[in-house]
Design an enzyme around this catalytic site. Sequence first.
Site, PDB file in Angstrom:
ATOM      1  N   ASP A 485       0.817  -1.202   0.000  1.00  0.00           N
ATOM      2  CA  ASP A 485       0.000   0.000   0.000  1.00  0.00           C
ATOM      3  C   ASP A 485       0.860   1.264   0.000  1.00  0.00           C
ATOM      4  O   ASP A 485       1.937   1.300   0.595  1.00  0.00           O
ATOM      5  CB  ASP A 485      -0.900   0.004   1.245  1.00  0.00           C
ATOM      6  CG  ASP A 485      -1.629   1.306   1.428  1.00  0.00           C
ATOM      7  OD1 ASP A 485      -2.512   1.608   0.597  1.00  0.00           O
ATOM      8  OD2 ASP A 485      -1.303   2.054   2.375  1.00  0.00           O
ATOM      9  N   GLU A 540       1.340  -0.435  -5.165  1.00  0.00           N
ATOM     10  CA  GLU A 540       0.334   0.580  -5.466  1.00  0.00           C
ATOM     11  C   GLU A 540       1.053   1.891  -5.772  1.00  0.00           C
ATOM     12  O   GLU A 540       1.413   2.638  -4.866  1.00  0.00           O
ATOM     13  CB  GLU A 540      -0.631   0.761  -4.289  1.00  0.00           C
ATOM     14  CG  GLU A 540      -1.758   1.736  -4.586  1.00  0.00           C
ATOM     15  CD  GLU A 540      -2.431   2.265  -3.329  1.00  0.00           C
ATOM     16  OE1 GLU A 540      -3.647   2.497  -3.375  1.00  0.00           O
ATOM     17  OE2 GLU A 540      -1.744   2.464  -2.316  1.00  0.00           O
TER      18      GLU A 540
END
Length: 879
Positions: A485, A540
């Site tokens: 993330d 990401e």
Amino acid sequence: MVYYTISGIRLPCVPSVHHSSHRNSSSVAGNAATALSFPLRNHSRSRKIVAGSSSYDSEASKLTTTKSGKVLVPGGGSSSTTNVLVPGAKPPSSIDQLETSDIVSEDSKVIHEVPESSTKVGVTGMEVLNEQEKIAVLPGTRDKTDKRTVPPPGAGQRIYDIDPVLSGFRQHLDYRYSQYKRIRAEIDKCEGGLEQFSRGYEKFGFIRSETGITYREWAPGATSAALIGDFNNWNPNADVMARNEFGVWEIFLPNNADGSPPIPHGSRVKIRMDTPSGLKDSIPAWIKFAVQAPGEIPYNGIYYDPPEEEKHVFKHPQPKKPKSLRIYESHVGMSSTEPKINTYANFRDEVLPRIKKLGYNAVQIMAIQEHSYYASFGYHVTNFFAPSSRFGTPDDLKSLIDKAHELGLLVLMDIVHSHASNNTLDGLNMFDGTDSHYFHSGSRGHHWMWDSRLFNYGSWEVVRYLLSNARWWLDEYKFDGFRFDGVTSMMYTHHGLQMTFTGNYNEYFGFATDVDAVVYLMLVNDLIHGLFPEAVSIGEDVSGMPTFCVPIEDGGVGFDYRLHMAVADKWIELLQKRDEDWRMGDIIHTLTNRRWLEKCVSYAESHDQALVGDKTIAFWLMDKDMYDFMALDRPATPLIDRGIALHKMIRLITMALGGEGYLNFMGNEFGHPEWIDFPRGEQHLPNGKVVPGNNNSFDKCRRRFDLGDAEYLRYHGLQEFDRAMHHLEGTYGFMTDIHQYISRKDEGDRVIVFERGNLVFVFNFHWNKSYSDYRIGCHKTGKYKIVLDSDDALFGGFDRLDHNAEYFTFDGWYDDRPRSIMVYAPARTAVVYALVEDKPQSAPLEIESAAASIKEDEPEPEAPKAAAELDAASELIQS
């Protein structure tokens, strides 16, 4: 209220309350005796450990040069200087293990002498693995026969062959790679290699041996420490810890007289420290389990070591990495149809079979690492080594993963190494009383938008902690990889905030790049791919950083896939326009605008678009009409007809052109009619602003899978189309086929035609024009048949195409293709054609069409329910 019980402590499955400490604190000097020490080469004479006498400011790189030209990191007493990796300098613990005479500068002083020893010493001054801990360590954490190693770094130069434009940034990229190689070399010299270095959980936290339990914690800012908990009646004077010169606190607790462990399984534990910010009790940084007691706000660390009969033993092998990755993004807590927090066990038994049936080959699970604030979606982590206790025990999670493996599903973890919760009571923030312990000090260590702390990736012990964390989830829980993330936030000092990335390479390789963070990402990918060759790593990244998915030995960052976030943003942008304003070329450009040889996972929407305050694609398309016109025995509105048609087309073209992987958030496959709103109370911000809550309601924090299963609702058709897409990809493998050719993007007809593999895709986005005898180009000669039709009645369409029709090729160039076929292209319809002679690349289902496969293994739909039942269903949806 539901609780799980382990040895006298209740593990609540209840919502937790957000609590953040907003103490104003600056970087506070630690114990003046703390100094940076350097292990030296082994010689027949005694060794001396030296350190610079000046303090080091992490915000300004002040280096000391010796007479011999070696670079030293100045040591000192400030806790913010401990174990910092400075760009261009060696880590404090590992200056090439030089002779004393090689590294002593004029302003250095001898700290103490070290007796002769042949043992390698790490940054914290401990042996790589002491003899006692070789005998017995935490079960499941170490295999004595484990011979895995991480391959040595390569030359790092192939990136310039892949993309010659990168040669203009060779100085930056070569420096980045040299930093990576330097740290790898230091880890090899001082820690026994990356394989050993990443086993930090076998040295820190609670280590069980045959004779007792050792507890260690790195807290250089603390001046005293004691282990407290249920086992010693929380007496701070009972088990006082000792500190070494590297800021590591340690205590050994021998077994009880009867041979039982000194800390019973399930006991609450904390470390009490006297710090520059005062006396504080903290949950151990390496804790493996933490729970929130009923009625309490802070979490408690739990010593988790259940008896053998309660431990889950993995029975099923991990699946091999699939060629095409089809990911079902999920959240355990909100995976129930009921308004409650779901459990690992329920997800295992009810949701995993659903994911398998839909045709996905991987499940990505969010919110695994413990987080005190439920509504953070798991992104404000407090306990990095502990699985969330809201959903059950660590062994429940292992059982879930084992079941997924039995079904042939990869399990990917949504891991958060980009930032941490700013909670001081149950997180890492101010752990040793300083704001520079695990994080950058001052403003650089705070993410102003996320209200969280930012790791100092230039710190040796932070790198150890995070690498060990990744290793822990792969080794102990058998996860098959990660979705990292917030990688954009990591790679740039501006964190990608208020930035528009245009693709100019100066945006990627300059002073705004956090080289320490990029090098950390290279190290963690080195670890993942070196020790777990079948594991998957996805980053990401919204910036489009070049080399992101290039192997590390070639000079890249090393991810397998980039999450292609621009695609979802483009669809939301288009859905706010009239159909007449959609541009076929714009759609194609966004879907195909990705770097050569760098794989992407694309998606039409993820959890981001489903959160309250935003809209899902289904809601953008159909809005409130979804509440009243989704029953099959009632006529649909034009808005519903348009929404169902475009929902299917958007998903299929995203899968077919967007990348080598595909992702969907749970429930979106059938157009889930509600947003996600986590239970939350009213919040009073420091500036006096009040943020209204929802009375801690779980009503919108669940998934209505029953709507997708209801054959009398139009949601069912959308779900069946999603299933058909996955079976089509599983049969023909078009997502990863190297053949891709876009032959038509007609702005007048609103038609897109392309080949992917040996399939021909035809999309007619026109809102009311259908085309008979429409010629499309193709590559191969022969007979084509329909293998997927979004207008099929099974998928909620109008059934305008004859699936028994055969389409024969005509020779002659058309749309730059050597052959062509004549087809019927209904308005707002996507149709996929395949050569009849073609054999699928892989055939989990032998089918003539994806639609046929669904019909064959499903029972015939029941007749629509009675009107009264439909009225009840409508009320359920609206509630």
